[in-house]
Design a protein around this motif. Structure first.
Motif, PDB file in Angstrom:
ATOM      1  N   THR A   1      -1.477   0.231   0.370  1.00 13.92           N
ATOM      2  CA  THR A   1      -0.373   0.255   1.319  1.00 13.92           C
ATOM      3  C   THR A   1      -0.066  -1.088   1.644  1.00 13.92           C
ATOM      4  O   THR A   1       0.998  -1.405   1.860  1.00 13.92           O
ATOM      5  N   GLY A   2      -1.126  -1.701   2.337  1.00 14.66           N
ATOM      6  CA  GLY A   2      -0.853  -3.002   2.836  1.00 14.66           C
ATOM      7  C   GLY A   2      -0.383  -3.863   1.537  1.00 14.66           C
ATOM      8  O   GLY A   2       0.666  -4.942   2.070  1.00 14.66           O
ATOM      9  N   VAL A   3      -0.461  -4.006   0.494  1.00 14.01           N
ATOM     10  CA  VAL A   3      -0.079  -4.747  -0.558  1.00 14.01           C
ATOM     11  C   VAL A   3       1.352  -4.474  -0.684  1.00 14.01           C
ATOM     12  O   VAL A   3       2.054  -5.524  -0.736  1.00 14.01           O
ATOM     13  N   VAL A   4       1.884  -3.264  -0.564  1.00 13.46           N
ATOM     14  CA  VAL A   4       3.205  -2.895  -0.917  1.00 13.46           C
ATOM     15  C   VAL A   4       4.090  -3.442   0.303  1.00 13.46           C
ATOM     16  O   VAL A   4       5.366  -3.896   0.095  1.00 13.46           O
TER      17      VAL A   4
ATOM     18  N   ALA B   1       5.432  -9.843  -3.374  1.00 12.53           N
ATOM     19  CA  ALA B   1       5.302  -8.513  -3.924  1.00 12.53           C
ATOM     20  C   ALA B   1       6.021  -8.502  -5.263  1.00 12.53           C
ATOM     21  O   ALA B   1       5.521  -7.956  -6.651  1.00 12.53           O
ATOM     22  N   GLN B   2       7.085  -8.944  -5.286  1.00 15.99           N
ATOM     23  CA  GLN B   2       7.968  -9.018  -6.577  1.00 15.99           C
ATOM     24  C   GLN B   2       7.384  -9.931  -7.721  1.00 15.99           C
ATOM     25  O   GLN B   2       7.861  -9.918  -8.639  1.00 15.99           O
ATOM     26  N   LEU B   3       6.576 -10.836  -7.274  1.00 14.16           N
ATOM     27  CA  LEU B   3       5.844 -11.911  -8.195  1.00 14.16           C
ATOM     28  C   LEU B   3       4.616 -11.162  -8.642  1.00 14.16           C
ATOM     29  O   LEU B   3       4.463 -11.217  -9.898  1.00 14.16           O
ATOM     30  N   VAL B   4       3.869 -10.626  -7.948  1.00 18.25           N
ATOM     31  CA  VAL B   4       2.594  -9.996  -8.289  1.00 18.25           C
ATOM     32  C   VAL B   4       2.798  -8.666  -9.187  1.00 18.25           C
ATOM     33  O   VAL B   4       1.921  -8.525 -10.151  1.00 18.25           O
ATOM     34  N   GLY B   5       3.451  -7.859  -8.683  1.00 18.93           N
ATOM     35  CA  GLY B   5       3.467  -6.515  -8.930  1.00 18.93           C
ATOM     36  C   GLY B   5       3.920  -6.652 -10.579  1.00 18.93           C
ATOM     37  O   GLY B   5       3.254  -5.835 -11.220  1.00 18.93           O
ATOM     38  N   PRO B   6       4.875  -7.220 -11.087  1.00 18.35           N
ATOM     39  CA  PRO B   6       5.395  -7.436 -12.356  1.00 18.35           C
ATOM     40  C   PRO B   6       4.201  -7.792 -13.164  1.00 18.35           C
ATOM     41  O   PRO B   6       3.959  -7.219 -14.428  1.00 18.35           O
TER      42      PRO B   6
ATOM     43  N   ARG C   1       7.897   1.359  -1.535  1.00 21.94           N
ATOM     44  CA  ARG C   1       7.656   2.814  -0.793  1.00 21.94           C
ATOM     45  C   ARG C   1       6.119   2.693  -0.529  1.00 21.94           C
ATOM     46  O   ARG C   1       5.187   2.870  -1.442  1.00 21.94           O
ATOM     47  N   ALA C   2       5.639   2.339   0.722  1.00 25.88           N
ATOM     48  CA  ALA C   2       4.325   2.450   0.978  1.00 25.88           C
ATOM     49  C   ALA C   2       3.596   3.587   0.837  1.00 25.88           C
ATOM     50  O   ALA C   2       2.260   3.435   0.723  1.00 25.88           O
ATOM     51  N   TRP C   3       4.103   4.795   0.732  1.00 28.54           N
ATOM     52  CA  TRP C   3       3.325   6.035   0.511  1.00 28.54           C
ATOM     53  C   TRP C   3       3.202   6.139  -0.750  1.00 28.54           C
ATOM     54  O   TRP C   3       2.365   7.244  -1.303  1.00 28.54           O
ATOM     55  N   LEU C   4       3.725   5.381  -1.747  1.00 27.99           N
ATOM     56  CA  LEU C   4       3.825   5.803  -3.174  1.00 27.99           C
ATOM     57  C   LEU C   4       2.064   5.941  -3.591  1.00 27.99           C
ATOM     58  O   LEU C   4       1.934   6.649  -4.396  1.00 27.99           O
ATOM     59  N   PRO C   5       1.288   4.924  -3.301  1.00 27.29           N
ATOM     60  CA  PRO C   5       0.104   4.874  -3.898  1.00 27.29           C
ATOM     61  C   PRO C   5      -0.714   6.025  -3.415  1.00 27.29           C
ATOM     62  O   PRO C   5      -1.468   6.728  -4.106  1.00 27.29           O
ATOM     63  N   ALA C   6      -0.744   6.381  -2.203  1.00 25.73           N
ATOM     64  CA  ALA C   6      -1.377   7.564  -1.590  1.00 25.73           C
ATOM     65  C   ALA C   6      -1.028   8.736  -2.241  1.00 25.73           C
ATOM     66  O   ALA C   6      -2.044   9.563  -2.559  1.00 25.73           O
ATOM     67  N   SER C   7       0.198   8.631  -2.569  1.00 27.56           N
ATOM     68  CA  SER C   7       0.916  10.095  -3.172  1.00 27.56           C
ATOM     69  C   SER C   7       0.336   9.983  -4.684  1.00 27.56           C
ATOM     70  O   SER C   7      -0.175  11.407  -4.846  1.00 27.56           O
ATOM     71  N   ALA C   8       0.212   8.976  -5.366  1.00 25.80           N
ATOM     72  CA  ALA C   8      -0.320   9.380  -6.561  1.00 25.80           C
ATOM     73  C   ALA C   8      -1.667   9.489  -6.789  1.00 25.80           C
ATOM     74  O   ALA C   8      -2.255  10.362  -7.610  1.00 25.80           O
TER      75      ALA C   8
END
Length: 340
Positions: free
Chosen positions: A58-61, A68-73, A181-188
């Protein structure tokens, strides 16, 4: 919703189903051998660890969007190519597919109170509705490394941590790249736990999609989302989906008979260390080279090339060349390693 977001979320959904199913089989085998209480006790510490990882995700998001847009892809593309390499090995027939019934019975044997000596072969399986008839009377080889019975904590923690960490890494990358969305990792993570949890109650292998098409779909979706996000849309979603699909299809046409899937042995420390290294780095340097080439091409400070890359077919051509290099290299090494 952007195309990258749609493909990324589809990849997360498939990943939850695949990883959750594999972990559920192991948990079910532990519960069948040691009881539901042993599984619940063994799941406490890895569960807390996954909660901590979800908080970190969540902190990473919520990092500044530029980072974020550099590391995530980059993470998405790296994960996609790693899955693609293994999908290529399965489609080539070099790597045996995973049979949930065989894995279930193998874990049950390791969890059995009698253990098994080094090199010992167990009696044949009793006829069981969870196994195909061809496997019901097949001798199963117990661990070659650990004569003592496996630990419920080791089996359960390994299953939960591998599935949960894989889902968290990919979901965090999707959130960083296209779905902030910060909640996305926890939801998955909650979804993957929901897939695993019934294994503690229903003591039999999990059903679901056949392994080869399911894992090939994860590989294609992750690769497409990563390539489209890394190139900021210079590679369209449709070509990014079709190119790896075409590569796997060609490999499937030349597929040889795969070796029989072995019953998994107990995890020795060296094996766990190797699994951690492969989880973080993968086992194919070509994946990292391909990602580096694509990232450098996107960021290359040459105006003329940059315009051509983003406005012409150069990006899709480069991705085609990179996928050809990765898949052909995988197929060539597979042929060499299996040639007598």
């Amino acid at each position: 919703m952007t195309p990258v977001a749609g493909v990324g979320l589809a990849a997360v959904g498939m990943l939850v189903a695949v990883e959750g199913r594999e972990a559920r089989t192991r948990v079910a085998a532990v519960a069948a051998s040691r009881g539901r209480g042993a599984v619940l006790r063994a799941a406490v510490l890895p569960g807390l660890g996954l909660v901590a990882l979800a908080g970190g995700a969540t902190g990473v998001v919520v990092l500044p969007r530029g980072w974020a847009q550099l590391v995530g892809p980059v993470v998405l593309l790296t994960a996609g190519l790693q899955w693609l390499v293994w999908a290529a090995r399965r489609e080539s027939g070099v790597v045996a597919g995973r049979d949930e019934g065989v894995v279930f019975e193998g874990v049950r044997l390791r969890m059995g109170a009698g253990g098994g000596g080094v090199g010992q072969t167990s009696p044949t399986h009793p006829t069981s509705p969870t196994l195909p008839t061809s496997l019901a009377h097949t001798p199963v080889r117990t661990s070659l490394r650990t004569p003592a019975p496996a630990s419920a904590r080791t089996e359960t923690a390994g299953a939960l941590l591998r599935a949960g960490a894989e889902v968290l890494v990919v979901t965090t990358a999707v959130a960083a790249a296209a779905v902030p969305r910060a909640w996305l990792p926890a939801s998955a993570l909650l979804f993957v736990v929901a897939v695993i949890a019934p294994g503690a109650i229903r003591h039999r292998p999990a059903g679901g999609l056949p392994e080869r098409p399911a894992k090939a779909a994860v590989a294609v979706l992750l690769t497409a989302a990563g390539a489209t996000a890394v190139t900021a849309g210079a590679v369209g979603v449709l070509p990014a989906l079709l190119l790896p699909m075409a590569g796997l299809f060609v490999l499937a046409l030349t597929r040889r008979k795969a070796p029989p899937a072995p019953v998994p042995d107990g995890d020795a420390p060296a094996t766990r260390l190797r699994a951690l290294r492969q989880f973080v780095l993968g086992d194919d340097l070509a994946v990292w080279c391909a990602v580096a080439v694509l990232v450098v091409a996107v960021r290359l400070p040459v105006a003329a090339f940059h315009r051509a890359f983003h406005r012409g077919p150069a990006a899709e051509l480069l991705l085609t060349v990179l996928l050809l290099a990765v898949l052909s290299g995988t197929a060539r090494r597979a042929r060499t390693s299996t040639t007598p």
